[in-house]
Scaffold this motif. Structure first.
Motif, PDB file in Angstrom:
ATOM      1  N   VAL A 197       0.839  -1.202   0.000  1.00  0.00           N
ATOM      2  CA  VAL A 197       0.000   0.000   0.000  1.00  0.00           C
ATOM      3  C   VAL A 197       0.876   1.256   0.000  1.00  0.00           C
ATOM      4  N   ARG A 198       1.918   1.245   0.804  1.00  0.00           N
ATOM      5  CA  ARG A 198       2.797   2.411   0.884  1.00  0.00           C
ATOM      6  C   ARG A 198       3.465   2.705  -0.459  1.00  0.00           C
ATOM      7  N   SER A 199       3.860   1.678  -1.163  1.00  0.00           N
ATOM      8  CA  SER A 199       4.558   1.872  -2.435  1.00  0.00           C
ATOM      9  C   SER A 199       3.656   2.437  -3.518  1.00  0.00           C
ATOM     10  N   GLN A 200       2.326   2.277  -3.351  1.00  0.00           N
ATOM     11  CA  GLN A 200       1.393   2.706  -4.390  1.00  0.00           C
ATOM     12  C   GLN A 200       0.544   3.917  -4.004  1.00  0.00           C
ATOM     13  N   VAL A 201       0.553   4.266  -2.717  1.00  0.00           N
ATOM     14  CA  VAL A 201      -0.468   5.182  -2.216  1.00  0.00           C
ATOM     15  C   VAL A 201      -0.461   6.536  -2.929  1.00  0.00           C
ATOM     16  N   LEU A 202       0.677   7.056  -3.280  1.00  0.00           N
ATOM     17  CA  LEU A 202       0.709   8.320  -4.009  1.00  0.00           C
ATOM     18  C   LEU A 202       0.804   8.110  -5.515  1.00  0.00           C
ATOM     19  N   SER A 203       1.601   7.158  -5.943  1.00  0.00           N
ATOM     20  CA  SER A 203       1.790   6.959  -7.384  1.00  0.00           C
ATOM     21  C   SER A 203       0.502   6.527  -8.074  1.00  0.00           C
ATOM     22  N   ILE A 222       0.442   4.484   7.485  1.00  0.00           N
ATOM     23  CA  ILE A 222       0.287   5.198   6.215  1.00  0.00           C
ATOM     24  C   ILE A 222      -0.773   6.268   6.427  1.00  0.00           C
ATOM     25  N   THR A 223      -0.343   7.522   6.461  1.00  0.00           N
ATOM     26  CA  THR A 223      -1.227   8.626   6.828  1.00  0.00           C
ATOM     27  C   THR A 223      -1.231   9.686   5.742  1.00  0.00           C
ATOM     28  N   MET A 224      -2.391   9.914   5.153  1.00  0.00           N
ATOM     29  CA  MET A 224      -2.547  10.960   4.149  1.00  0.00           C
ATOM     30  C   MET A 224      -3.047  12.224   4.834  1.00  0.00           C
ATOM     31  N   LYS A 225      -2.311  13.327   4.623  1.00  0.00           N
ATOM     32  CA  LYS A 225      -2.635  14.609   5.236  1.00  0.00           C
ATOM     33  C   LYS A 225      -2.982  15.619   4.140  1.00  0.00           C
ATOM     34  N   PRO A 226      -3.850  16.586   4.445  1.00  0.00           N
ATOM     35  CA  PRO A 226      -4.239  17.574   3.428  1.00  0.00           C
ATOM     36  C   PRO A 226      -3.188  18.673   3.283  1.00  0.00           C
ATOM     37  N   ASN A 227      -3.049  19.192   2.072  1.00  0.00           N
ATOM     38  CA  ASN A 227      -2.178  20.350   1.838  1.00  0.00           C
ATOM     39  C   ASN A 227      -2.948  21.650   2.047  1.00  0.00           C
ATOM     40  N   PHE A 228      -3.837  21.633   3.031  1.00  0.00           N
ATOM     41  CA  PHE A 228      -4.650  22.788   3.382  1.00  0.00           C
ATOM     42  C   PHE A 228      -4.730  22.867   4.897  1.00  0.00           C
ATOM     43  N   GLU A 229      -5.180  23.987   5.402  1.00  0.00           N
ATOM     44  CA  GLU A 229      -5.281  24.153   6.848  1.00  0.00           C
ATOM     45  C   GLU A 229      -6.198  23.092   7.439  1.00  0.00           C
ATOM     46  N   THR A 230      -5.718  22.432   8.482  1.00  0.00           N
ATOM     47  CA  THR A 230      -6.494  21.388   9.138  1.00  0.00           C
ATOM     48  C   THR A 230      -7.868  21.916   9.551  1.00  0.00           C
ATOM     49  N   LEU A 246      -8.109   5.248   0.058  1.00  0.00           N
ATOM     50  CA  LEU A 246      -7.339   4.304   0.872  1.00  0.00           C
ATOM     51  C   LEU A 246      -8.099   2.998   1.087  1.00  0.00           C
ATOM     52  N   LEU A 247      -9.394   3.094   1.299  1.00  0.00           N
ATOM     53  CA  LEU A 247     -10.201   1.878   1.450  1.00  0.00           C
ATOM     54  C   LEU A 247     -10.107   1.006   0.203  1.00  0.00           C
ATOM     55  N   ASP A 248     -10.251   1.639  -0.959  1.00  0.00           N
ATOM     56  CA  ASP A 248     -10.199   0.882  -2.206  1.00  0.00           C
ATOM     57  C   ASP A 248      -8.820   0.271  -2.431  1.00  0.00           C
ATOM     58  N   GLY A 251      -8.331  -2.635  -0.048  1.00  0.00           N
ATOM     59  CA  GLY A 251      -9.112  -3.799  -0.476  1.00  0.00           C
ATOM     60  C   GLY A 251      -8.471  -4.531  -1.635  1.00  0.00           C
ATOM     61  N   LYS A 252      -8.008  -3.790  -2.649  1.00  0.00           N
ATOM     62  CA  LYS A 252      -7.364  -4.420  -3.810  1.00  0.00           C
ATOM     63  C   LYS A 252      -6.054  -5.100  -3.421  1.00  0.00           C
ATOM     64  N   THR A 253      -5.354  -4.532  -2.445  1.00  0.00           N
ATOM     65  CA  THR A 253      -4.090  -5.123  -2.007  1.00  0.00           C
ATOM     66  C   THR A 253      -4.324  -6.429  -1.262  1.00  0.00           C
ATOM     67  N   VAL A 254      -5.332  -6.460  -0.411  1.00  0.00           N
ATOM     68  CA  VAL A 254      -5.611  -7.655   0.385  1.00  0.00           C
ATOM     69  C   VAL A 254      -6.185  -8.762  -0.465  1.00  0.00           C
ATOM     70  N   VAL A 255      -7.072  -8.413  -1.387  1.00  0.00           N
ATOM     71  CA  VAL A 255      -7.799  -9.422  -2.163  1.00  0.00           C
ATOM     72  C   VAL A 255      -7.186  -9.658  -3.535  1.00  0.00           C
ATOM     73  N   GLU A 256      -6.484  -8.642  -4.060  1.00  0.00           N
ATOM     74  CA  GLU A 256      -5.898  -8.712  -5.400  1.00  0.00           C
ATOM     75  C   GLU A 256      -6.957  -8.963  -6.457  1.00  0.00           C
ATOM     76  N   ALA A 257      -8.108  -8.308  -6.265  1.00  0.00           N
ATOM     77  CA  ALA A 257      -9.203  -8.406  -7.237  1.00  0.00           C
ATOM     78  C   ALA A 257     -10.100  -7.193  -7.044  1.00  0.00           C
ATOM     79  N   GLU A 258     -10.923  -6.889  -8.054  1.00  0.00           N
ATOM     80  CA  GLU A 258     -11.797  -5.723  -7.990  1.00  0.00           C
ATOM     81  C   GLU A 258     -12.785  -5.812  -6.836  1.00  0.00           C
TER      82      GLU A 258
END
Length: 409
Positions: A197-203, A222-230, A246-248, A251-258
């Motif tokens: 997940v970390r290797s793909q989360v931004l790319s 793995i924490t996604m933060k906004p580039n705006f004021e909290t 992140l949920l999607d 899910g794809k990483t755990v199951v390796e399917a749609e």
């Protein structure tokens, strides 16, 4: 009842409010190179001693009551005595969240107030172990801890930092035990999932998410933060989008399917009403039912935590690594074998620690008034230690009085 009677007498017969004002002035007086200012401080210090002497001579345990009156209000002192009557022991460790607990973007300009820092210093000088417990990275926590409390306290061997909500524990001055990387104890399946997940989360993120978010510099979570004021409206929109993404991806990483995406949405929506609400607002309500998710997939999801903090962060962590695990590790390194802690926090991750100390008779919990609803419900049901935004010092003063009263035996 003798102690209650003594407190009534203390606050009825003596001007405790003025005494506290002198104590605060003496304690918080800034270092200045001015003869006039220093003379003013000396005068206040002498007046403080004279007022304390009046109390010392009026009670059998005069030093204790003089110290209590100089540090705690009437309400704080009676709350402290109620706590001692209920639990029969002193607090022997502080477990403290930082953001929106010790400091607040709205109430303290995101700085820990000098009053709070001074009280923590006083606790430290009396040998109180302090555990700073936060979701932030280790480097961030070390930075503001050293800036606020000083290098000597941070490296005293009596302060521990639980970072990334429990993935690691840093306790300077303890040799091989100084840094415990708790995430290294996880099995390969979970660690491989996080690595993927970390290797793909931004790319793999949509263009807008790549432009409008960044990854917090964590060691494991793995924490996604906004580039705006909290908390701003734009930050809320972006973090809502990040949560669904992140949920999607998980899910794809755990199951390796749609199917994995819909299964992840269904599982986490069922376990967290806030996540379900975001999915509904985003038009991403899952088609699957939790009962239809294969058991092995549910078992993996059960081990992975997806956290949502509105307008602040969307995060994936391990359920096997949380603040409770981190706090236990910190107390172990600090040598606190029979803990009775003060836990201060505002979020769901702090709630787990509060519930743990309540279930094991290992402490008390306090929270700011703007905490999450579940945290407030828990604190109200236990000891009602709710404090105003930016006023963490009020609770520390209560515990200061509690510990002084406990010394009377």
């Amino acid at each position: 009842m003798e102690r209650y009677d003594a407190l009534y007498r203390l606050y009825d017969e003596f001007d405790a409010k003025t005494l506290r004002a002198y104590q605060d002035f003496v304690d918080l007086f800034p270092p200045v190179d001015s003869r006039v200012a220093l003379e003013h401080w000396q005068s206040a210090s002498e007046e403080l001693d004279e007022r304390k002497d009046e109390i010392r001579g009026a009670f059998d345990a005069g030093e204790t009551y003089a110290t209590i009156a100089a540090h705690a209000t009437r309400d704080q002192s009676f709350t402290a005595l109620d706590l001692y009557s209920k639990y029969g022991r002193a607090v022997n460790a502080l477990v403290l969240d930082v953001d929106e607990t010790l400091r607040s973007a709205g109430g303290t300009d995101n700085e820990i107030p000098r009053e709070t820092l001074h009280l923590l210093t006083e606790f430290h000088e009396k040998g109180m172990p302090i555990v700073v417990c936060t979701g932030q990275t280790l480097e961030n926590v070390k930075g503001f801890a050293i800036q606020g409390l000083g290098n000597e306290i941070v490296h005293s061997g009596n302060l521990s930092i639980v970072y990334e909500a429990g993935t690691g524990v840093f306790t300077p001055g303890h040799g091989a035990e100084t840094k415990r990387l708790l995430y290294e104890e996880l099995d390969d399946e979970i660690r491989d999932t996080f690595d993927t997940v970390r290797s793909q989360v931004l790319s793999s993120a949509p263009d807008e998410l790549r432009r409008c978010t960044h990854l917090q510099g964590n060691e494991f979570n793995i924490t996604m933060k906004p580039n705006f004021e909290t908390g701003s409206s734009r930050a809320v929109e972006i973090i809502d989008d990040a949560l669904v993404y992140l949920l999607d991806l998980l899910g794809k990483t755990v199951v390796e399917a749609e199917d994995g995406s819909d299964w992840a949405r269904a599982y986490y929506a069922d376990s967290d009403p806030e996540i379900r609400g975001v999915l509904e607002e985003q038009g991403g309500t899952p088609e699957s039912d939790v009962a239809g998710i294969p058991e092995d997939v549910q078992d993996t999801f059960e081990r992975i935590d997806v956290a949502y903090y509105e307008g602040d962060a969307a995060e994936i962590g391990s359920r096997e690594l949380n603040k409770v695990v981190g706090v236990k590790g910190a107390l172990d390194v600090l040598g606190v074998d029979d803990p009775f802690t003060l836990v201060m926090g505002d979020s769901k991750s702090d709630l787990r620690v509060m519930q743990w100390v309540d279930e094991t008779d290992s402490g008390i919990a306090a929270a700011p008034e703007h905490s999450s609803r579940d945290v407030l419900d828990h604190v109200v049901k236990t000891d009602e230690l709710i404090y105003d935004q930016g006023k963490a010092g009020d609770i520390l003063r209560t515990v200061y009085a509690l510990n002084r009263l406990a010394r009377l035996g």
